[in-house]
Design a protein around this motif. Sequence first.
Motif, PDB file in Angstrom:
ATOM      1  N   CYS A  90       0.668  -1.072   0.041  1.00  0.00           N
ATOM      2  CA  CYS A  90      -0.101   0.050   0.169  1.00  0.00           C
ATOM      3  C   CYS A  90       0.967   1.105  -0.032  1.00  0.00           C
ATOM      4  CB  CYS A  90      -0.935  -0.046   1.232  1.00  0.00           C
ATOM      5  SG  CYS A  90      -2.400  -1.304   1.129  1.00  0.00           S
ATOM      6  N   VAL A  91       1.898   1.280   0.875  1.00  0.00           N
ATOM      7  CA  VAL A  91       2.740   2.381   1.047  1.00  0.00           C
ATOM      8  C   VAL A  91       3.536   2.796  -0.339  1.00  0.00           C
ATOM      9  CG1 VAL A  91       4.990   3.284   2.120  1.00  0.00           C
ATOM     10  CG2 VAL A  91       3.045   2.096   3.414  1.00  0.00           C
ATOM     11  N   LEU A 110       0.359 -12.923  -2.491  1.00  0.00           N
ATOM     12  CA  LEU A 110       0.214 -12.747  -1.355  1.00  0.00           C
ATOM     13  C   LEU A 110      -1.173 -13.264  -0.849  1.00  0.00           C
ATOM     14  CD1 LEU A 110       0.928 -11.114   1.322  1.00  0.00           C
ATOM     15  CD2 LEU A 110      -0.371  -9.164   0.603  1.00  0.00           C
ATOM     16  N   LEU A 111      -2.277 -13.402  -1.837  1.00  0.00           N
ATOM     17  CA  LEU A 111      -3.262 -14.363  -1.462  1.00  0.00           C
ATOM     18  C   LEU A 111      -2.914 -16.053  -1.564  1.00  0.00           C
ATOM     19  CD1 LEU A 111      -5.951 -12.643  -3.762  1.00  0.00           C
ATOM     20  CD2 LEU A 111      -5.730 -12.787  -1.307  1.00  0.00           C
ATOM     21  N   LEU A 126      -7.773 -10.568   4.192  1.00  0.00           N
ATOM     22  CA  LEU A 126      -7.154 -10.076   3.150  1.00  0.00           C
ATOM     23  C   LEU A 126      -7.622  -9.528   1.970  1.00  0.00           C
ATOM     24  CD1 LEU A 126      -4.075  -9.451   2.780  1.00  0.00           C
ATOM     25  CD2 LEU A 126      -3.781 -11.587   1.826  1.00  0.00           C
ATOM     26  N   VAL A 127      -8.476 -10.554   1.572  1.00  0.00           N
ATOM     27  CA  VAL A 127      -9.356 -10.248   0.066  1.00  0.00           C
ATOM     28  C   VAL A 127     -10.045  -8.791   0.480  1.00  0.00           C
ATOM     29  CG1 VAL A 127     -10.975 -10.732  -1.489  1.00  0.00           C
ATOM     30  CG2 VAL A 127      -9.441 -12.483  -0.700  1.00  0.00           C
ATOM     31  N   CYS A 128     -10.877  -8.761   1.368  1.00  0.00           N
ATOM     32  CA  CYS A 128     -11.401  -7.366   1.753  1.00  0.00           C
ATOM     33  C   CYS A 128     -10.560  -6.228   2.136  1.00  0.00           C
ATOM     34  CB  CYS A 128     -12.214  -7.635   2.898  1.00  0.00           C
ATOM     35  SG  CYS A 128     -13.593  -8.873   2.709  1.00  0.00           S
ATOM     36  N   GLY A 129      -9.389  -6.472   2.457  1.00  0.00           N
ATOM     37  CA  GLY A 129      -8.648  -5.343   2.820  1.00  0.00           C
ATOM     38  C   GLY A 129      -7.989  -5.084   1.404  1.00  0.00           C
ATOM     39  N   MET A 130      -7.496  -5.827   0.400  1.00  0.00           N
ATOM     40  CA  MET A 130      -7.172  -5.469  -0.802  1.00  0.00           C
ATOM     41  C   MET A 130      -8.076  -4.545  -1.482  1.00  0.00           C
ATOM     42  SD  MET A 130      -5.055  -8.902  -2.036  1.00  0.00           S
ATOM     43  CE  MET A 130      -3.456  -9.407  -1.406  1.00  0.00           C
ATOM     44  N   VAL A 161     -12.186  -3.127 -12.569  1.00  0.00           N
ATOM     45  CA  VAL A 161     -11.368  -4.157 -13.089  1.00  0.00           C
ATOM     46  C   VAL A 161     -10.341  -4.959 -12.062  1.00  0.00           C
ATOM     47  CG1 VAL A 161      -9.621  -4.905 -14.924  1.00  0.00           C
ATOM     48  CG2 VAL A 161     -11.671  -3.545 -15.380  1.00  0.00           C
ATOM     49  N   ILE A 162      -9.617  -3.809 -11.551  1.00  0.00           N
ATOM     50  CA  ILE A 162      -8.465  -4.429 -10.541  1.00  0.00           C
ATOM     51  C   ILE A 162      -9.107  -5.249  -9.351  1.00  0.00           C
ATOM     52  CG2 ILE A 162      -6.808  -3.835  -8.782  1.00  0.00           C
ATOM     53  CD1 ILE A 162      -5.857  -1.658 -10.645  1.00  0.00           C
ATOM     54  N   GLY A 163     -10.307  -4.854  -8.946  1.00  0.00           N
ATOM     55  CA  GLY A 163     -11.116  -5.388  -7.852  1.00  0.00           C
ATOM     56  C   GLY A 163     -11.515  -6.942  -8.259  1.00  0.00           C
TER      57      GLY A 163
END
Length: 635
Positions: A90-91, A110-111, A126-130, A161-163
């Motif tokens: 993220c950073v 990462l998944l 993690l999916v929700c965080g992404m 699309v990324i989502g």
Amino acid sequence: MPQSLPASMDMSHATGLAWLRQRRLQQLLWVLVAVFGLVIVMNLGFGRYRSAGLEMVIVLALALAMHWNQRARTMHAVGLTVATLLLGLCVLMVNNQGLYDEAPMAFPALLLFAGLFGFRRMFWGLVCGMLAVVALLFFLHQAGVFHSAPVMPLDWRRPFVIGLIVLVTGLFAWLLTSDLMLAMRQLEAEKRALEASHARIEVLAQRDSLTGLPNRSLARERLGFLLQQARRSGGMVAVMFLDLDNFKTINDSLGHAAGDDLLCQVADKLRACVRETDTVARVSGDEFLILLGDLQDEDAIVAVVAKVTHLLGRAFTVEGVEVLATASLGIAVAPRDGEDADLLLKNADTAMYQSKDAGRNTFCFFDASMNESVTEHLHIASGLRSALAAGELQLHYQPQFDLHSGRILGAEALLRWHHPELGWIPPGKFIPIAERSGLINELGSWVLRQACRDAQAWRSDGLGELRVAVNVSPLQFRRDDIEREVAQALLASGLPATALELELTESLLVADARNIGEVLQRLGAQGVQIAIDDFGTGYSNLGYLRRFSVHRLKIDQSFVRRMCANAHDEGLVRAIIEMAHCLDLQTVAEGVEDSQTLERLHAFGCESAQGYHWSPALPADAFVEFVRDRQAVAG
């Protein structure tokens, strides 16, 4: 009882998969530390100090995760790693091109990492965080935070699309890792089951299933270990071969369940006789092995033998019945009697049979001369198999006389063997060998048939209605077809059943009273006579004399021969005769050798007798001549 699997083995199986996950996680963390270390060096080279500082923080977090993983805090390490990598990505995206940055390319990896090492809530968290990061970056783009955005304007379609890519990649990763974890758990379960099965097989292969004692294989292995110790220390090793006396009698009379109970009780008693470092093993049905190591002299062996005989000398309670289970022991000592495990076992077994021949309920140390007896035993057993076909076996007959009239009543059939090399072999030598080798049944059948043929021939030759007495071995009588053999012998010879007398031992009648009593009743109903041989040397129990169809008692010759010189034996003979009369039984005295003995037997009321006073056992032809001569003199 059989031993269970060690608890440590079950624990190692349960943690096998966790150990593999911990090891793989540690390897991946090392790779990540190495990659970020390389990136730090590269950023420092290009003067990107802020990025290098951020990556150093990531490396420190990964190092902490490695520390937790080494301390078996694997889930904490996985959570810290996932959080650190997501935050780092993220950073990087915020500091660079946002949604146009290459950092989101690491999301699928990462998944996969979270799916393999984490758990369900961590993965979907993690999916929700992404997805939240993608949405946040989209709003930052719209707010103009990213000044280096490309010429192409950013609208809702790119984060959408990324989502979608994140969701689809997450679903694929979840399905893949779920199947992989399921397969690994199944393989681990199969591995545990297989190892547990192998462990149980190993236990069963080395333990007796009934008593839990070591079996022959494990005992031999331990004996080899004791011998190695003895060679280094200079001590002795004792091998004690123990066989229960008359166990078959107890097993047959009380049943196999009672026999198993007795064996378990004997096993417990034997364990109590030895040290923890010694071994008690069950090597076959009623045979046990005791291994004593680190001995300085034979006194220690004798002490154990005394303890064993003392404990086994006490009555065992089986099925509510008190029984005695004495034992015959054979002992071989290393290095005196050999230093090889197989040789010591063989020598101890030889000594055990010597103790049985010595009267049972005793022990014998091995002696080299015993091997000569074993060789002779094998030679005799081998010769017996061909003796019948070769005509080497003969029946001799000792006349039996009526003490009131002096006439011949009949004869006892006695088996004789003339070996082509060894000459005449005493019955006391080859009969026990025939019983141990199983040949006694074949020999007994031949004697019964031949004696019936000879007795019928006497009648055909005009010698009168003589009866013939045939000794029947306990092993032969316990066979289910003894009645059939008697019937066939009588039918084939034409001899009346009343002319045949079967001589049985006292121990046979006591061993299986109910079944044998029924057989005797049926034989007696046909007219076959029953005599108790060597009466006075066994149990001498009046109970079975009253229950069974017994007609005569044969007073053992050891009492008869001494009755004129020993008042105790004379009183015993008189008591047997009086007891028989009270039970309406006749008596036959064996071993009459002089007229003085004959007169006393006659005075006591003994009905008949046999012995050297009249004649030894004679071949069939000589017996016929003897009878004719006696009848001619009487006529």
